[in-house]
Design a protein around this motif. Structure first.
Motif, PDB file in Angstrom:
ATOM      1  N   ASP A   1      40.752  25.522  67.607  1.00  0.00           N
ATOM      2  CA  ASP A   1      41.929  25.361  66.754  1.00  0.00           C
ATOM      3  C   ASP A   1      41.686  24.387  65.615  1.00  0.00           C
ATOM      4  O   ASP A   1      42.310  24.484  64.553  1.00  0.00           O
ATOM      5  CB  ASP A   1      43.102  24.840  67.585  1.00  0.00           C
TER       6      ASP A   1
ATOM      7  N   VAL B   1      45.269  23.123  72.937  1.00  0.00           N
ATOM      8  CA  VAL B   1      44.628  23.007  71.624  1.00  0.00           C
ATOM      9  C   VAL B   1      43.214  22.482  71.843  1.00  0.00           C
ATOM     10  O   VAL B   1      42.994  21.566  72.642  1.00  0.00           O
ATOM     11  CB  VAL B   1      45.427  22.043  70.727  1.00  0.00           C
TER      12      VAL B   1
ATOM     13  N   PRO C   1      42.860  28.661  57.723  1.00  0.00           N
ATOM     14  CA  PRO C   1      43.791  28.784  58.854  1.00  0.00           C
ATOM     15  C   PRO C   1      44.734  29.973  58.723  1.00  0.00           C
ATOM     16  O   PRO C   1      45.096  30.595  59.734  1.00  0.00           O
ATOM     17  CB  PRO C   1      44.556  27.456  58.824  1.00  0.00           C
TER      18      PRO C   1
ATOM     19  N   LYS D   1      39.774  21.023  69.876  1.00  0.00           N
ATOM     20  CA  LYS D   1      39.143  20.496  68.654  1.00  0.00           C
ATOM     21  C   LYS D   1      37.672  20.236  68.932  1.00  0.00           C
ATOM     22  O   LYS D   1      37.327  19.563  69.912  1.00  0.00           O
ATOM     23  CB  LYS D   1      39.837  19.206  68.214  1.00  0.00           C
TER      24      LYS D   1
ATOM     25  N   PRO E   1      40.051  27.565  61.786  1.00  0.00           N
ATOM     26  CA  PRO E   1      40.513  26.288  62.336  1.00  0.00           C
ATOM     27  C   PRO E   1      41.034  25.344  61.260  1.00  0.00           C
ATOM     28  O   PRO E   1      40.649  25.427  60.092  1.00  0.00           O
ATOM     29  CB  PRO E   1      39.248  25.714  62.978  1.00  0.00           C
TER      30      PRO E   1
END
Length: 219
Positions: free
Chosen positions: A27, A6, A56, A8, A61
């Motif tokens: 993500d 993942v 999403p 960020k 994201p």
């Protein structure tokens, strides 16, 4: 086969930075609601910015709002302007405060834990029952004005020394050049970056964002 990490991208402040995060396949994006930070956004400005990203459900994201020891009213003001998917608590909030925020707002919670020495990982056991996600970040230096985004790192081997019973992200000092190694050493299921993909304080560099996501995913 390990799952894809993942990724960020935190501290988005511009349409260019947001577009880069979306195009790279991040993500999660982090929007900072903490005035001392150079990445701070007013709720209305953050809402206008986030509206540029796909939802999403359409492949966009998740929106993570970063708060530092917030009041309920401060969170409510942000949520009135901008729906968030996750509340990130990056201050000294105790577990009881997280439980109260979950009851009040009904949103998933991410708790940042500052790490410098092995004993700092003891906080994982305290927060795991009340947090949906954990973020293991470098503990800020004593003279820091912000609890994160200081470009410092910690010993990436520490998280691998004990089980972490929640999804978690590694943060602190990550860049496109070291993120693959950080993932390998730490065993982290995900990473969070802010200053490591900026061309100036608070302004993301699209090329660095792209490189970071590619390095995290492809190794």
């Amino acid at each position: 086969m390990n799952a894809r990490p993942v990724v960020k991208i935190c501290g988005i402040t511009t349409a260019e930075g947001l577009g880069a995060a979306v195009a790279a396949g991040a993500d999660m994006i982090g929007l900072v609601f903490f005035p001392p930070s150079p990445r701070h956004q007013a709720p209305d400005a953050a809402a206008a910015l986030a509206a540029r990203a796909p939802a999403p459900s359409a492949g966009g994201p998740l929106r993570v709002g970063l708060f530092v020891d917030p009041t309920d009213d401060e969170i409510a003001a942000v949520l009135a302007a901008l729906p968030l998917h996750i509340l990130q608590l990056h201050g000294s909030e105790p577990p009881e405060r997280l439980a109260a925020l979950r009851t009040r707002f009904g949103l998933p919670l991410m708790k940042a834990i500052g790490i410098a020495v092995p004993a700092d990982l003891d906080a994982v056991d305290a927060y795991a029952p009340v947090a949906d996600h954990l973020l293991l970040d470098a503990k800020p230096p004593p003279d820091a004005t912000r609890p994160g985004g200081n470009a410092g790192s910690f010993d990436w081997s520490l998280p691998a020394t004990r089980p972490i019973p929640r999804p978690w992200l590694l943060a602190g000092g990550l860049t496109p050049d070291n993120v693959a190694e950080a993932l390998r050493i730490s065993g982290a299921p995900g990473v969070d970056v802010s200053s490591g993909v900026e061309r100036s304080r608070g302004v993301k560099d699209p090329a660095l964002v792209q490189r970071f996501v590619e390095a995290a995913i492809l190794g």
